[in-house]
Each structure stands twice: as C-alpha cells, then as structure tokens.
Motif scaffolding. Structure first.
Motif, short mmCIF file in Angstrom:
data_model
loop_
_atom_site.label_atom_id
_atom_site.label_comp_id
_atom_site.label_asym_id
_atom_site.label_seq_id
_atom_site.Cartn_x
_atom_site.Cartn_y
_atom_site.Cartn_z
N GLY A 240 0.09 4.00 11.83
CA GLY A 240 -0.34 3.65 13.19
C GLY A 240 -0.11 2.18 13.46
O GLY A 240 -0.38 1.33 12.60
N THR B 282 -12.71 7.81 4.17
CA THR B 282 -14.08 8.18 4.56
C THR B 282 -14.45 7.64 5.94
O THR B 282 -14.96 8.36 6.79
CB THR B 282 -15.07 7.64 3.52
N ALA B 283 -14.16 6.34 6.17
CA ALA B 283 -14.57 5.72 7.44
C ALA B 283 -13.88 6.42 8.61
O ALA B 283 -14.52 6.73 9.62
CB ALA B 283 -14.23 4.24 7.42
N LYS C 89 -14.82 9.34 -11.29
CA LYS C 89 -16.05 9.95 -11.80
C LYS C 89 -15.74 11.20 -12.63
O LYS C 89 -16.50 11.54 -13.56
CB LYS C 89 -17.01 10.27 -10.66
N GLN D 293 -17.91 -2.54 -0.36
CA GLN D 293 -16.80 -1.58 -0.33
C GLN D 293 -17.18 -0.32 -1.12
O GLN D 293 -16.80 -0.15 -2.27
CB GLN D 293 -15.53 -2.25 -0.83
N PHE D 294 -17.93 0.53 -0.43
CA PHE D 294 -18.39 1.78 -1.03
C PHE D 294 -18.21 2.90 -0.01
O PHE D 294 -18.31 2.67 1.20
CB PHE D 294 -19.88 1.71 -1.40
N THR D 295 -18.06 4.11 -0.53
CA THR D 295 -17.87 5.27 0.34
C THR D 295 -19.07 5.49 1.25
O THR D 295 -18.91 5.75 2.45
CB THR D 295 -17.63 6.51 -0.54
N GLU E 235 -3.12 9.04 10.00
CA GLU E 235 -3.16 8.74 8.56
C GLU E 235 -1.74 8.58 8.03
O GLU E 235 -0.90 9.45 8.19
CB GLU E 235 -3.90 9.82 7.78
N LYS E 236 -1.54 7.45 7.37
CA LYS E 236 -0.21 7.10 6.88
C LYS E 236 0.16 7.87 5.61
O LYS E 236 1.27 8.35 5.46
CB LYS E 236 -0.26 5.60 6.57
N GLY F 58 -15.68 0.55 7.37
CA GLY F 58 -15.20 0.81 6.01
C GLY F 58 -14.69 -0.44 5.33
O GLY F 58 -14.96 -1.58 5.75
N ASP F 59 -13.93 -0.22 4.27
CA ASP F 59 -13.47 -1.31 3.41
C ASP F 59 -12.69 -2.38 4.17
O ASP F 59 -12.61 -3.52 3.74
CB ASP F 59 -12.56 -0.77 2.29
N GLY G 64 -6.43 5.51 10.15
CA GLY G 64 -6.88 5.56 8.76
C GLY G 64 -7.74 6.79 8.55
O GLY G 64 -8.73 7.01 9.26
N HIS H 18 0.85 -1.18 0.00
CA HIS H 18 0.00 0.00 0.00
C HIS H 18 0.89 1.23 0.00
O HIS H 18 1.52 1.56 0.98
CB HIS H 18 -0.90 -0.04 1.24
N ASP I 62 -8.87 6.48 -0.32
CA ASP I 62 -9.06 6.10 -1.72
C ASP I 62 -10.06 7.00 -2.41
O ASP I 62 -9.85 7.41 -3.56
CB ASP I 62 -9.57 4.66 -1.80
C1 LIG Z 1 -11.29 3.29 -8.72
C2 LIG Z 1 -12.28 3.27 -7.61
C3 LIG Z 1 -13.51 3.87 -7.78
C4 LIG Z 1 -14.44 3.88 -6.76
N1 LIG Z 1 -15.64 4.46 -6.98
C5 LIG Z 1 -16.57 4.47 -5.99
C6 LIG Z 1 -17.82 5.11 -6.18
O1 LIG Z 1 -18.10 5.66 -7.25
N2 LIG Z 1 -18.71 5.10 -5.17
C7 LIG Z 1 -18.44 4.49 -3.97
O2 LIG Z 1 -19.28 4.51 -3.08
N3 LIG Z 1 -17.26 3.87 -3.76
C8 LIG Z 1 -16.31 3.85 -4.74
N4 LIG Z 1 -15.10 3.27 -4.51
C9 LIG Z 1 -14.84 2.64 -3.19
C10 LIG Z 1 -14.44 3.68 -2.14
O3 LIG Z 1 -13.33 4.41 -2.61
C11 LIG Z 1 -14.11 2.99 -0.83
O4 LIG Z 1 -15.19 2.18 -0.46
C12 LIG Z 1 -13.85 3.98 0.28
O5 LIG Z 1 -12.74 4.79 -0.04
C13 LIG Z 1 -13.56 3.23 1.59
O6 LIG Z 1 -13.21 4.13 2.59
P1 LIG Z 1 -12.34 3.63 3.83
O7 LIG Z 1 -12.22 4.81 4.74
O8 LIG Z 1 -12.87 2.39 4.37
O9 LIG Z 1 -10.91 3.25 3.23
P2 LIG Z 1 -9.79 4.14 2.39
O10 LIG Z 1 -10.48 5.17 1.65
O11 LIG Z 1 -9.00 3.11 1.73
O12 LIG Z 1 -8.98 4.83 3.56
C14 LIG Z 1 -8.11 4.12 4.39
C15 LIG Z 1 -6.98 5.03 4.82
O13 LIG Z 1 -6.20 4.36 5.82
C16 LIG Z 1 -4.82 4.68 5.62
N5 LIG Z 1 -4.00 3.67 6.28
C17 LIG Z 1 -3.79 2.39 5.91
N6 LIG Z 1 -3.00 1.78 6.80
C18 LIG Z 1 -2.69 2.69 7.75
C19 LIG Z 1 -1.91 2.66 8.93
N7 LIG Z 1 -1.28 1.58 9.35
N8 LIG Z 1 -1.81 3.79 9.66
C20 LIG Z 1 -2.44 4.93 9.27
N9 LIG Z 1 -3.20 5.00 8.17
C21 LIG Z 1 -3.33 3.90 7.42
C22 LIG Z 1 -4.71 4.71 4.11
O14 LIG Z 1 -3.57 5.44 3.70
C23 LIG Z 1 -6.02 5.36 3.69
O15 LIG Z 1 -5.89 6.75 3.58
C24 LIG Z 1 -14.14 3.27 -5.52
C25 LIG Z 1 -12.89 2.67 -5.32
C26 LIG Z 1 -11.97 2.67 -6.35
C27 LIG Z 1 -10.65 2.04 -6.11
#
Ligand SMILES: Cc1cc2nc3c(=O)[nH]c(=O)nc-3n(C[C@H](O)[C@H](O)[C@H](O)COP(=O)(O)OP(=O)(O)OC[C@H]3O[C@@H](n4cnc5c(N)ncnc54)[C@H](O)[C@@H]3O)c2cc1C
Length: 507
Positions: free
Chosen positions: A148, A46-47, A83, A345-347, A66-67, A338-339, A43, A5, A73
């Motif tokens: 973290g 969004t979550a 988009k 796996q959606f925002t 945040e790393k 979150g993911d 992290g 990552h 994402d």
């Molecule tokens: C190309 C693409 C298109 C997408 N389009 C859509 C869409 O149109 N609609 C929709 O609903 N969803 C979409 N998604 C999915 C959406 O992006 C994810 O579901 C959403 O970002 C999940 O949020 P999250 O906070 O769980 O994880 P992430 O957004 O992955 O955030 C996790 C964060 O944790 C950080 N992290 C990881 N490990 C560590 C650590 N050890 N210490 C500190 N920080 C750390 C990462 O750097 C990252 O910033 C898309 C995904 C992709 C890849």
C-alpha cells in the motif's frame, strides 16, 4: 532506508502450503474497490486485522491492504512460532531433569529438532485460518494483497488500484533492525524472519541481543541441544527488568548451557568457511568464537518504506511513526497502531491500540493510549512478567512507594513443582494499598500478571487481593501473600498492643 522487509522464506511442506493458502493465497484476486471506504487499513498483522475486523463489525466499509502474509509477525515469524519452539524446548528440559523427580529416563534420549520445527509449522498452520483472507472477506472486509502507498490526501494505491478513504490506518509493524556491527553486512545471519524456517539444529548457535527475543531463543535452542553463545552489550540481560529478576533468568540460562559473551559494543563479525566468527578484542577479556548460525535480535525498525508518508505529511523517525495520545498521526485523517508507532511492541498492545483507533477515528472518540495499563511477559524459564511502574520509574516520577516481595521459595506449590526460583513483587503508593506496579518471576509469570493487571485496572488494592481466596496449592498464592506482607505493616505497635489487651481481657 532500504526495503529490507521481506516475506518469510518457508520450507515448502504441507503445513506451510496450508499457511500460505490462508494468509496469502496464490490465486487471490483483489476485489473491485468500493467508491469510498470509511477505513483503509495498511498492514494485516494484529493491529491491522483488529482494526479492520472491528470496524467492519460495526458496519464500516473497510479495505485491508497486506503486502506479504496476513497475520503479520505474530502468526508467521513472531509469537506463534517462537512459543511453539519454547514449548518443545521445555519438554526437552523436563526429560533432562526427570531424574530429580524420580523418573528414570533411559540414556540416549535425543531431540529431533526437525520434528519440533514441523510441530511448530503444523500448529502455525492450524491457527492461520483465524487470520485468513477468506475469514476476513466473510466478515465483510475487502482484502487487497499488495503493497500500500499513499498517493493523495484520501487515496492509497495497491497494485495499480486506487482505494479512497475517509480515514486510514497505518499498521505496517516493524522488523528486525540491522545494528551497525562491523562485518555484519558481510556475513550470513538470521533474523526472526528466517529463524523459523530452520530445519536442522545449528550445532553452535550465536545470538546477538539480550532482550526478550534473544533470551527466549537462546535458552530454547540450548535446551534443544545447540551450543549457544549470547552476545550482550554489557553484563546482565533483559535490561528493562529489575536486576534481581533478570538475574534469576540469567542463572537459568547458564544452567541450560548458554554462554554469555560480554563487550557486545566492541563486537566484530567475520566470515568463516564454517560459519561466522564473533570477535572481541578487549585486553584480557577478548574472544573469537565460531558459530554455524547467527541470530541478530537487537532492536526493531519501523516498516515505513514505500508507504509514501512524506506525500501525506505523516512524520516518522527511525523508530516509529509519530502519533498523539489519540493515535492520530501528523495527518489528522490518518491514524496508526501497533509496532509501527508503539514503544510497547507486543501483540496485545497492537490489539488494544487498534480498538482505540476504531473509537477515535470512526466515532470521534477521545480514548487515550496513555490511559492503558500494559502488562508484558518474557517467555523464558522462568518467565518474567511486569505491569505498571518499576521502582526506579516511580522514583523518577516522584511517586513514593512501599514494596512487598514474596519469594516463591516459601510457596508450597512452587516447592512441590520444583520451581522455587522467583518472586512476586508489588509496589503500592506509600502508606496505601494502591498497586502502582508489579513484577513476577515464575514458571507461569505471564499468566500470574493478569491478576495484578486486573487489580490495577479495577483499582483493587492489596487489601482486596489478600481478602480474595486463592486455591491451595497454587503459585498464584504468592500474589495473595504480598497482601499478607502489606497487612503486617498495618499492624503498628499501638494496634498490636490494643489487640493483646483485648485478647487478655477476653481470655
Ligand atoms: C520472535 C518474536 C517473538 C514475539 N513474541 C511475542 C510474544 O510472545 N507476545 C507478544 O505480545 N508479542 C510478541 N512479539 C511481538 C509481536 O509479534 C508484535 O508486537 C506484533 O506482531 C505487532 O503487530 P503489528 O500488527 O503492529 O505489526 P506486524 O505483525 O509486523 O504486521 C504488520 C504487517 O504490515 C505489512 N506491511 C508492511 N508494510 C506494508 C505495506 N506498505 N503495505 C501493506 N502491508 C504492509 C507486513 O507485511 C505485516 O504483515 C514477538 C515478536 C517477535 C519478532
């Protein structure tokens, strides 16, 4: 697992400088940690952002770690850039199709891919203040930039600083998985972490994976002028969706110029001086296709490396961190959202899960993830959106359903817009009007599914939908028309006979 990552590699223009200044400022100094936090969130996607901002807004003392880039994402390498590109691709398609509307476009119209990507970078930068370190700090969150790691039952280390917590949240998301394709490790390839840094259009663009990301990007790049080859496991695309729904999108992708390559399970990759060769050796159906850029979009892997989860008894596998219905991990003081822990796996799901975590972790709430009614959409043209059960799932659960499908070809607005391919399909519990699931295939299906989601959430049946006035002409009238179809089934021969007699008597 290796830590694959990585922070996105960005073309260093003013837009990306703005982005980075917001989401990972170079001169950022982590604050002195408070003696103890109600919430330490690892992290900043969004979550994590929604957990941290929501908890701080309720008065909790919160640290967010945040790393790489705040916004995760979605902002940096997911929803937002994809988009923006899809919008540019739609503009290109509209120009190409303009003659059908009587609009003559001069020959020689071209797509400036570099400008389309620059637009994307500008819009991403414009949106980024919302997820910025500055805004979070103003909202009362202590922001720590760095990786973290859990170091003890109530402590997280970030860059040598110790953050003590009462409750912690794992919100580290997922990344593109590297599937076991022979040759993959020997060839250069893109994932969503690198795709959006392209500045020139690949002439021949390979995509592996026929899920939402693969299909969205394959169609968009084809519309922008690349020759696109999409490798899929078997035939068909978007395997989660109803076959007739995904077939409509597949046909639209074919029209956009996407070539589908089957037998993905037999795929081998080979390095070539001019790119990557996609090779399948199946008698009579083999191929050997050269592409100059390759996007791999097959599955996601959880970001668990370096978190020290073993040390704090948090179980995980190669797909998710394990949580119960209240989003508690196998360590009752640590939650996840979150993911990193979700099959969806959606925002918007990351957002709503974070709200559940706040309630359950900070206020001993009993909110359950299984109670959520989750819609989703794939932003191809046309879009596919879904909520609730598919017919096959209803069958598996022993729920008998009646299904009403309204084709868009008889909806005036769809006809006028030249967007007649698609339908609204609603499943109701058999013999009732209770909606248990719906699929929409339409130009703006992602917007239309909201009405059906609201109906499910508010327990409003098809009778309410049919009695709700929809403006004419709109494509959303197709939703009301499924109610007409339902009403027609209420008109039994007996009722019809009674009505005829009444009308005859009152003539
Ligand atoms: C190309 C693409 C298109 C997408 N389009 C859509 C869409 O149109 N609609 C929709 O609903 N969803 C979409 N998604 C999915 C959406 O992006 C994810 O579901 C959403 O970002 C999940 O949020 P999250 O906070 O769980 O994880 P992430 O957004 O992955 O955030 C996790 C964060 O944790 C950080 N992290 C990881 N490990 C560590 C650590 N050890 N210490 C500190 N920080 C750390 C990462 O750097 C990252 O910033 C898309 C995904 C992709 C890849």
């Amino acid at each position: 697992m290796n830590d694959q990552h990585q922070p996105p590699v960005l073309p260093w223009d003013s837009h990306n400088q703005t982005l980075v200044a917001n989401v990972h400022p170079a001169d950022w100094k982590n604050p002195t940690p408070a003696p103890r936090y109600n919430f330490v969130v690892i992290g900043g996607g969004t979550a994590g952002l929604v957990s941290a901002i929501g908890a701080a807004g309720l008065g909790a003392k919160v640290a967010l770690v945040e790393k790489h880039f705040l916004g995760g994402d979605c902002l940096n390498v997911g929803c937002v850039p994809s988009k923006a590109i899809i919008r540019a691709a739609r503009a290109a398609a509209a120009v190409r199709d303009a003659a059908g509307f009587g609009v003559n476009v001069p020959d020689g119209v071209t797509v400036d891919f570099g400008k389309a990507m620059e637009r994307m970078r500008r819009l991403r930068a414009d949106i980024s203040p919302h997820d910025s370190a500055k805004r979070l700090t103003e909202l009362g969150v202590d922001v720590f930039l760095g990786g973290g790691t859990f170091t003890g039952p109530d402590s997280v280390d970030v860059s040598g600083q110790t953050l003590r917590f009462s409750k912690a949240v794992i919100a580290t998301g997922a990344r593109a998985a590297a599937p076991p394709i022979p040759g993959l490790k020997d060839v250069p390839y893109l994932t969503n972490e690198t795709l959006f840094s392209l500045t020139t259009l690949p002439k021949r663009f390979g995509v592996i994976g026929a899920g939402p990301i693969g299909c969205e990007m394959a169609q968009a790049f084809a519309r922008l002028g690349a020759e696109v080859f999409l490798v899929r496991a078997e035939t068909g695309i978007l395997p989660r969706e109803d076959r007739d729904a995904s077939a409509i999108v597949e046909a639209a992708m074919l029209r956009a110029g996407v070539t589908f390559l089957d037998h993905g399970k037999q795929l081998q990759l080979a390095k070539d001086p001019n790119g990557v060769r996609l090779q399948v050796n199946v008698p009579g159906q083999g191929y050997d296709v050269l592409v100059d850029q390759l996007l791999v979009a097959v599955g996601r892997a959880p970001n668990v490396e370096g978190l020290g989860l073993e040390a704090v008894g948090v179980e995980f596998d190669n797909k998710v961190v394990k949580v119960n219905d209240r989003l508690q991990t196998t360590n009752s003081r640590i939650y996840a959202c979150g993911d990193i822990c979700s099959p969806y796996q959606f925002t918007h799901v990351a957002d709503v899960m974070a709200r559940i975590v706040i309630r359950n972790a900070l206020f001993n709430g009993r909110a359950k993830a299984s109670a959520l009614i989750i819609p989703w959409a794939t932003y191809t043209s046309p879009e596919i959106a879904h909520v609730g059960l598919y017919e096959k799932e209803a069958k598996e659960k022993g729920i008998a359903v009646d299904t009403f499908t309204q084709e868009l070809s008889t909806v005036d607005r769809a006809i006028l817009d030249g967007e007649t391919e698609g339908f609204v399909r609603v499943h109701v519990r058999k013999g009732t009007d209770e909606i248990v699931g719906a699929t929409v295939v339409a130009a703006h299906a992602g917007d239309m599914i909201g009405e059906l989601t609201l109906a499910m959430k508010g327990k409003l049946g098809l009778k309410t939908i049919v009695g709700t006035i929809h403006p004419y002409p709109t494509q959303a009238e197709a939703i009301r028309k499924t109610g007409d179809l339902y009403n027609r089934t209420r008109l039994t021969p007996f009722v019809k006979n009674l009505m005829s007699r009444w009308l005859a008597w009152t003539r």
